[in-house]
Design a protein around this motif. Sequence first.
Motif, mmCIF file in Angstrom:
data_model
loop_
_atom_site.group_PDB
_atom_site.id
_atom_site.type_symbol
_atom_site.label_atom_id
_atom_site.label_comp_id
_atom_site.label_asym_id
_atom_site.label_seq_id
_atom_site.Cartn_x
_atom_site.Cartn_y
_atom_site.Cartn_z
ATOM 1 N N PRO A 10 96.324 -67.370 16.781
ATOM 2 C CA PRO A 10 96.341 -68.712 18.195
ATOM 3 C C PRO A 10 94.995 -70.107 17.768
ATOM 4 O O PRO A 10 94.954 -70.885 17.536
ATOM 5 N N ASP A 11 94.213 -69.540 16.180
ATOM 6 C CA ASP A 11 93.426 -70.629 15.383
ATOM 7 C C ASP A 11 93.700 -71.256 14.417
ATOM 8 O O ASP A 11 93.117 -71.813 14.400
ATOM 9 N N TYR A 18 103.407 -72.089 16.852
ATOM 10 C CA TYR A 18 104.284 -70.910 17.169
ATOM 11 C C TYR A 18 104.565 -70.988 18.849
ATOM 12 O O TYR A 18 105.236 -70.428 19.243
ATOM 13 N N ARG A 19 103.058 -70.515 19.191
ATOM 14 C CA ARG A 19 103.165 -70.158 19.997
ATOM 15 C C ARG A 19 103.170 -71.398 21.445
ATOM 16 O O ARG A 19 103.531 -70.659 22.210
ATOM 17 N N LEU A 47 107.138 -76.660 10.906
ATOM 18 C CA LEU A 47 108.369 -76.205 12.243
ATOM 19 C C LEU A 47 109.305 -76.115 11.096
ATOM 20 O O LEU A 47 110.195 -75.279 10.490
ATOM 21 N N GLU A 48 109.594 -76.867 10.244
ATOM 22 C CA GLU A 48 110.463 -76.635 8.964
ATOM 23 C C GLU A 48 110.058 -75.117 7.666
ATOM 24 O O GLU A 48 111.119 -74.428 7.357
ATOM 25 N N GLU A 49 108.734 -75.073 7.383
ATOM 26 C CA GLU A 49 108.090 -74.017 6.782
ATOM 27 C C GLU A 49 108.506 -72.747 8.231
ATOM 28 O O GLU A 49 109.172 -72.067 6.871
ATOM 29 N N LEU A 50 108.188 -72.488 9.399
ATOM 30 C CA LEU A 50 108.805 -70.847 9.956
ATOM 31 C C LEU A 50 110.173 -71.476 10.137
ATOM 32 O O LEU A 50 110.513 -69.829 10.199
ATOM 33 N N ALA A 56 111.584 -68.958 13.334
ATOM 34 C CA ALA A 56 112.717 -70.372 14.693
ATOM 35 C C ALA A 56 113.469 -71.293 13.447
ATOM 36 O O ALA A 56 113.823 -71.130 12.672
ATOM 37 N N VAL A 57 114.488 -71.659 14.663
ATOM 38 C CA VAL A 57 115.439 -71.899 14.466
ATOM 39 C C VAL A 57 115.302 -73.942 15.322
ATOM 40 O O VAL A 57 115.004 -73.979 16.121
#
Length: 324
Positions: A10-11, A18-19, A47-50, A56-57
């Motif tokens: 979370p840090d 993501y959280r 977001l693109e990395e995730l 993520a989608v």
Amino acid sequence: MHNGLDVLDPDSRRGRIYRLLISHPGAPARLLAAQAGLSEAVVLAVLEELAAEGIAVTTGPEPRCWEALSPLQVVETLLQREAARQAELRRTGAELERLYRFARRDAGHYGALEVVQGNAQVLTVVRRLQTAARRQVRVIDMPPYSGPPDHYPVQETLQRERMAAGVVYRVIYHGSAFDDPIAGPNMARMIEAGEQARTLHEPPMKLALGDDDLAVITLAADDRPGAIALLIHPSSLFRALSNVFETLWNLAVPASAAGVDTRIDARDRQILTLMASGATDDAIARRLGLGRRTVVRRVSALVSGLGATTRFQAGVQAARRGWL
């Protein structure tokens, strides 16, 4: 650089986003950026990395909205990736073992490889490596811990001299070093003197690298008492060993002098368990019936005592010590 695990921290920036994605399903990047206090461009890049990592989608046409994958699924994927990295390290160790055996059959020489036998000769080579280094010494230290009675005092003196001369020491210790009556205190003193130290549960080899000039792998002799050292000079093999060290360094958890003698009681074990599950200080306080200030103080002490820089690293370190 990140290894994927930071998405659970979370840090970290990726962990924060993501959280937010978990708690704001189907949110556009604009909303997430406002919640995170970051620019929309930065959030969109994360977001693109995730999405590229299967974490993520995107859920529709422009303006795109985003959805997090199940955290349990993400954790399982990350564990599988880490297992694959560790398997690759073991394959590297097996290849080095084959080179070692080939070198011994060939009278001690194989290209950039040289063999030194005997405990005293091995210690001499490792000390020579440190004396010759001008920038950094990288070490993987693991059992068995051997050497004459004066080995650790002599090594401490040499390392202090080299660090005073500007040589950076980065050392990965086996997790059992905390409990060794000789190696543990030595580790604490060297950390206090400025050594950068991390711990790893099961390193694959005992290794020392001096700058980009010499690597020494120390092995137990197969057919006689004592040790054997493989000296590797600049070569593709040396570069492979350097890459192995850096990979292990990224996997290892920071250690600290304060963390060497840390003990844990039942309350701190509960706090660590809740921390590792991602609970906030407020949630921990409510769950355990403690004041928020007490929780904040204990969390800070635990993170510091474990030699970690984030709550996530503290959870990893505690798990590796068998506290969770």
